[in-house]
Each structure stands twice: as structure tokens, then as C-alpha cells.
Design an enzyme around this catalytic site. Structure first.
Site, mmCIF file in Angstrom:
data_model
loop_
_atom_site.group_PDB
_atom_site.id
_atom_site.type_symbol
_atom_site.label_atom_id
_atom_site.label_comp_id
_atom_site.label_asym_id
_atom_site.label_seq_id
_atom_site.Cartn_x
_atom_site.Cartn_y
_atom_site.Cartn_z
ATOM 1 N N HIS A 156 42.364 31.178 9.875
ATOM 2 C CA HIS A 156 42.087 30.326 8.708
ATOM 3 C C HIS A 156 43.373 29.758 8.107
ATOM 4 C CE1 HIS A 156 37.715 31.190 8.210
ATOM 5 N NE2 HIS A 156 38.065 32.152 9.042
ATOM 6 N N ASP A 364 48.661 25.042 3.479
ATOM 7 C CA ASP A 364 47.317 25.607 3.446
ATOM 8 C C ASP A 364 46.636 25.329 4.780
ATOM 9 O OD1 ASP A 364 45.117 26.839 2.226
ATOM 10 O OD2 ASP A 364 45.374 25.696 0.378
HETATM 11 P P1 ADQ Z 1 41.810 30.310 0.500
HETATM 12 O O1 ADQ Z 1 43.282 30.440 0.587
HETATM 13 O O2 ADQ Z 1 41.127 31.293 -0.321
HETATM 14 O O3 ADQ Z 1 41.152 30.281 1.959
HETATM 15 P P2 ADQ Z 1 40.460 27.676 -0.116
HETATM 16 O O4 ADQ Z 1 40.204 27.051 1.198
HETATM 17 O O5 ADQ Z 1 40.840 26.699 -1.152
HETATM 18 O O6 ADQ Z 1 41.572 28.795 -0.082
HETATM 19 O O7 ADQ Z 1 39.142 28.382 -0.586
HETATM 20 C C1 ADQ Z 1 38.992 28.920 -1.858
HETATM 21 C C2 ADQ Z 1 37.482 29.065 -2.142
HETATM 22 O O8 ADQ Z 1 37.316 29.942 -3.240
HETATM 23 C C3 ADQ Z 1 36.831 27.753 -2.485
HETATM 24 O O9 ADQ Z 1 35.541 27.717 -1.971
HETATM 25 C C4 ADQ Z 1 36.805 27.774 -4.022
HETATM 26 O O10 ADQ Z 1 35.758 27.060 -4.620
HETATM 27 C C5 ADQ Z 1 36.660 29.261 -4.287
HETATM 28 N N1 ADQ Z 1 37.327 29.555 -5.558
HETATM 29 C C6 ADQ Z 1 38.628 29.398 -5.869
HETATM 30 N N2 ADQ Z 1 38.833 29.720 -7.167
HETATM 31 C C7 ADQ Z 1 37.646 30.091 -7.663
HETATM 32 C C8 ADQ Z 1 37.191 30.530 -8.947
HETATM 33 N N3 ADQ Z 1 37.996 30.623 -10.002
HETATM 34 N N4 ADQ Z 1 35.907 30.847 -9.076
HETATM 35 C C9 ADQ Z 1 35.058 30.745 -8.033
HETATM 36 N N5 ADQ Z 1 35.417 30.322 -6.818
HETATM 37 C C10 ADQ Z 1 36.688 29.992 -6.629
HETATM 38 C C11 ADQ Z 1 41.616 30.491 3.305
HETATM 39 C C12 ADQ Z 1 42.761 29.600 3.759
HETATM 40 C C13 ADQ Z 1 42.396 28.136 3.522
HETATM 41 C C14 ADQ Z 1 41.104 27.802 4.262
HETATM 42 C C15 ADQ Z 1 40.025 28.821 3.947
HETATM 43 C C16 ADQ Z 1 38.806 28.635 4.844
HETATM 44 O O11 ADQ Z 1 43.961 29.938 3.061
HETATM 45 O O12 ADQ Z 1 43.423 27.293 3.986
HETATM 46 O O13 ADQ Z 1 40.647 26.540 3.851
HETATM 47 O O14 ADQ Z 1 40.486 30.152 4.131
HETATM 48 O O15 ADQ Z 1 39.181 28.609 6.187
#
Ligand code: ADQ
Length: 465
Positions: A156, A364
Site C-alpha cells: 500500500h 504517499d
Molecule cells: P493511509 O496512510 O492511512 O493508507 P489514506 O489513503 O489517505 O492513508 O487513507 C486514509 C483513510 O482513513 C481514508 O479513507 C480517510 O477517509 C480515513 N480517515 C482519515 N482520517 C480520518 C478521520 N479523522 N476520521 C475517519 N476517517 C479518517 C495507506 C497508504 C496510502 C494508501 C492506503 C490504501 O499510506 O497511501 O492510499 O493505504 O492503499
């Protein structure tokens, strides 16, 4: 039809699926929700008398199997190697990488123990899909136990450039463990190429056209599968919550000011300090936005036991105070900073209410927030996405305003441009991005990955036959 077994560091129970912040949890939850199968991983609990007996729970068509970790294992595997070594390395944060042999040994030890617990539950036709940097050696440990099933792996995070990977002690051992997988999936072409470069230069392995690679005795395949979201569902949430109690309260509190929103796990890779600097730069260089915009940063704590995350928390609290102290009026504060998770419904409504979505990670794998922001917009009056060019999502969301997340002035200029953008341009850019996130959803991602994994199975059967 083979049964699907998903293996990831953390397992999110259905009761948690709606609110847990973290891309992997969200993506896995949505995938299994459609498909059914077994989800195996750490419970999130540490216990010193942990017997490592798995706990089993069933919910609709999914079996959840979780194990606890001993404190020492948690320290070495999770805090030490996965999040103290690999996470900063894979996000190019070379100054933050810590390496200790004890942590690496703990990482291998936990992978081996977890594999030994899953092995007896694996049926002959099961297909196993292992996720992310915590579990790179997991497939190899299953192979050592005689598991001959199809095993896939998806990373990921980004895969680091070869020159960075080379700084990791015992990198060859880590690289060789990829050979256990029939299919290794990456988010971007850049990561795939970095992996191939490392295979060739650091292991004397070979890579062929079409993604095939040979590492030692084994042959695998590597390919790109950019992860998506459940776009339709998220858009529906946003429509439904446009006039909800939370969204209404938020809008009323703005008193007509434009909302800029950032939503991230609190992580140094997300570039949140630079974002605060950008708000400072915006209000300094473009004073006409003072008292006219409000920036809401939602950042629930994550990995709070890792020293760098504690330091980041302190830095951010100080930065918020500094910006607000500098610009706030008695009836307006430019920055609102909240450290908790919200339900996806509430988030969808907030995204729709925001004129600017600010997504500026330093690096990311993909970044699902960028895609969620797009999905949540009102087609008649969409907001503008300001997106880091170093997020995997930038490869797809080319109609966003792409910025260098290290450059606060560049981010500030993009916000300024977004705030002044005509409705026509906003609609045109949004339509372009919405087509992309509607075409490549979490379902497309899962299906294309699993189809490719099944194809490698057919090739294997044909080769044996
Ligand atoms: P993350 O580093 O966790 O994921 P991201 O892809 O942005 O980053 O996903 C975060 C998720 O958590 C989103 O669905 C978001 O809506 C949710 N989220 C964040 N803050 C929140 C809050 N305060 N309340 C509720 N929900 C919240 C890792 C990798 C990324 C990759 C994903 C999926 O680091 O690059 O995109 O996995 O592969």
C-alpha cells in the site's frame, strides 16, 4: 470458487469499519464486504501471557481471525521494524529511519509465528492475499511450512528507490522474501520500476517484460494496481449528509467563509506542518483572504507509541498556536485542528462543504482522501483539490492543482488560485477527476488484482500439466 484469505497487520471488525482512520482498513473492509472470506491479523492488543491462540469471530460471510502480540513482539515488530524502519524508509524520510538487529529479528519472528497460526486454517484451494510492509516475509514463512497455494502481496505504501533501499542493513534478505509471492502488486509504475531495479541491482535477480521476475529459485510476477474507493457509495453519503446536523453546524460556524479541509492520520509522511506553513504564507501574501477562509485539519492520532509521532504532535500543537496567534481576530481563527476520527458519513458531508481539499503528503502510496474529496463534491458547485505531486493519486488525478508539498509558497499559491477559480474551470476539472475515480474503484482494484492472481495460478497449472 476458491476462498479468499486476506492477511493484514490489523483486522478491523465490522463494528469498527465505519470509523477507523486508515486507508488499508477502509479498503479491506469494503473489499471483504462484497466478497466474503477470512481476514487474519493482529487484534491490536498486547498481552504478556499471550498464548497466541487465535480468536475467531463470524459476521455475515466473513470470518475474522485475530491474534494478540506479546509486548516484546509489539515493540520489535510493530514499533521497531515496521514503523521505525520500513515506514520512514518507504516514505523517503531517511533521517527518521532507525535500525536494530533486535527489531529486525522480532519482525521475522512475528511473521513466522503468525504464518504458523494461519497455516492449519488454509484449505487446498484457498487463495491468500497478504497486505503491506508489516508482512513482507509472511509468504516466505508460509512456503517454509509447505503451503503451496497461490499467495499474492500488495504494497500500500510506495516502494523506495534502490539507492535508498540499499541503505537498509540486510536488504537482500527482505527482497528475497518477495520471491514467495505469485503476484506482487504496487500502487504506481514508479514503485514497480524501483522494485525491478532493486531486484536486478541488489540481488542479481532478473526481470522480464510483462512483469515476470526471478529471484533465486522462484519466479513471480509484479504489476501495478492503483487502489480506488467505493465512489458511488461515498458520493451517496455526501449527498445524504449535505444537510445533516453536523454539516449544518459546520457551515453555520463558517459564517459564509470558504472552508479548506485536510483529513489525515496524524503522520509525518502526510506533510501537515508544511500545510500549516502554507496557510501562514497564504494569509501573509494574500491578506484579502484574512477573515475569509477557515482551515479545518482533522488528524486522529496514530502510532502514538512511536517517538517521532509524539514529537510531531507537539510540533503541530505549537504550529497551530503560532498561526492562530498571528492572524486570529476576536471573531475568527484561521486554523481549526481536531485529533479524532469521524464516521465516513460525517466526513463525506464535510468534504462536500469544503471549497478546497488540501491533500499534501510528502510521499504517499495512493492517498484515498484525495479520491474521497472528489467523490463527495456537488457537480453543480464542486470544490478544488490541491494535491501533492508525490501522492500516488497524482498519477490519476491530473486535473487537480498539483503542488510540491515541501514548498509552502507553492501550496499557498494553489489555494489562492483555487479560491478564485471560475465555476466553469472547477466543473471541468472536477468532471475529469470524477470520471477517473468512477472508472477505477475499490472493486475494479480488487477484481483486477485477484484476476491477475488467478491467472498466475492457471499458468502454474498449465506449466505443471
Ligand atoms: P493511509 O496512510 O492511512 O493508507 P489514506 O489513503 O489517505 O492513508 O487513507 C486514509 C483513510 O482513513 C481514508 O479513507 C480517510 O477517509 C480515513 N480517515 C482519515 N482520517 C480520518 C478521520 N479523522 N476520521 C475517519 N476517517 C479518517 C495507506 C497508504 C496510502 C494508501 C492506503 C490504501 O499510506 O497511501 O492510499 O493505504 O492503499
Amino acid at each position: 470458487m476458491s476462498r479468499l484469505i486476506i492477511v493484514s497487520n490489523r483486522v478491523a471488525y465490522p463494528s469498527e469499519g465505519g470509523v477507523r482512520a486508515g486507508g488499508l482498513a477502509v479498503a479491506m473492509y469494503e473489499a471483504l464486504d462484497h466478497y466474503g472470506g477470512l481476514w487474519f491479523g493482529w487484534s491490536g492488543q498486547t498481552k504478556d501471557d499471550a498464548t497466541m491462540e487465535p480468536r475467531i469471530a463470524e459476521s455475515s460471510n466473513v470470518t475474522y481471525v485475530t491474534v494478540d502480540l506479546k509486548t516484546e513482539d509489539y515493540q520489535d515488530y510493530y514499533i521497531g521494524y515496521a514503523n521505525g524502519t520500513l515506514w520512514p524508509l518507504f516514505h523517503n524520510q531517511i533521517g527518521l529511519i532507525k535500525f536494530s538487529r533486535a527489531a529486525f529479528d522480532g519482525y521475522l519472528r512475528v511473521n513466522a509465528r503468525m504464518a504458523a497460526l494461519l497455516a492449519p486454517m488454509i484449505g487446498p484451494d484457498d487463495v491468500i492475499w497478504v497486505h503491506d510492509y508489516h508482512l513482507i516475509p509472511f509468504g516466505d514463512e508460509l512456503r517454509k511450512l509447505g503451503i503451496n497455494n497461490q499467495i499474492g502481496f500488495f504494497l500500500h505504501t510506495p516502494f523506495p528507490p534502490r539507492q535508498l533501499l540499499e541503505t537498509l542493513p540486510r536488504h537482500a534478505l527482505l527482497l528475497h522474501s518477495f520471491a514467495a509471492y505469485d503476484l506482487v502488486g504496487f500502487q504506481t509504475e514508479e514503485s514497480l520500476h524501483a522494485f525491478q531495479d532493486s531486484v536486478i541491482e541488489l540481488t542479481r535477480g532478473r526481470c522480464y517484460g510483462g512483469g515476470a521476475f526471478v529471484l533465486g529459485e522462484r519466479r513471480g510476477n509484479a504489476a501495478v494496481f492503483p487502489i480506488g474507493i467505493d465512489t458511488e457509495r461515498f458520493a451517496k453519503y455526501a449527498r445524504r449528509t449535505a444537510r445533516s446536523r453536523h454539516t449544518t453546524r459546520l457551515k453555520e460556524s463558517l459564517s459564509g467563509r470558504a472552508l479548506i479541509i485536510g483529513v489525515d492520520r496524524l503522520d509525518y509522511s502526510k506533510g501537515i506542518p508544511n500545510r500549516f506553513e502554507a496557510i501562514d504564507a497564504l494569509l501573509t501574501d494574500h491578506p484579502e483572504h484574512r477573515n475569509q477562509v477557515s482551515f479545518l485539519q482533522i488528524a486522529p492520532h496514530s502510532r502514538s507509541d512511536v517517538a517521532e509521532y509524539k514529537a510531531l504532535r507537539r510540533d503541530l500543537e505549537a504550529a497551530v498556536g503560532a498561526v492562530n496567534g498571528k492572524f486570529a481576530e476576536y471573531d475568527w481563527t484561521p486554523l481549526r485542528y481536531i485529533n479524532r476520527a469521524f464516521s465516513r458519513l460525517v466526513l463525506a458531508g464535510f468534504f462536500r462543504a469544503a471549497r478546497i481539499g488540501l491533500v499534501t503528503p510528502l510521499r504517499d502510496g495512493m492517498n484515498l482522501v484525495a479520491k474521497e474529496y472528489v467523490a463527495a463534491q456537488d457537480p453543480e458547485d464542486p470544490g478544488v483539490l490541491v494535491l501533492s505531486r508525490f501522492a500516488g493519486a497524482a498519477n490519476e488525478l491530473k486535473a487537480a492543482l498539483l503542488v510540491n508539498p515541501y514548498d509552502a509558497d507553492d501550496i499557498a499559491s494553489a489555494i489562492h488560485r483555487g479560491l478564485r477559480m471560475s465555476l466553469d474551470e472547477r466543473q471541468m476539472r472536477w468532471r475529469h477527476m470524477m470520471d477517473v475515480v468512477s472508472d477505477n474503484t475499490v472493486t475494479t482494484w480488487r477484481e483486477s488484482y485477484l484476476c491477475s492472481l488467478y491467472e498466475t495460478q492457471l499458468e502454474r497449472v498449465a506449466a505443471v500439466g
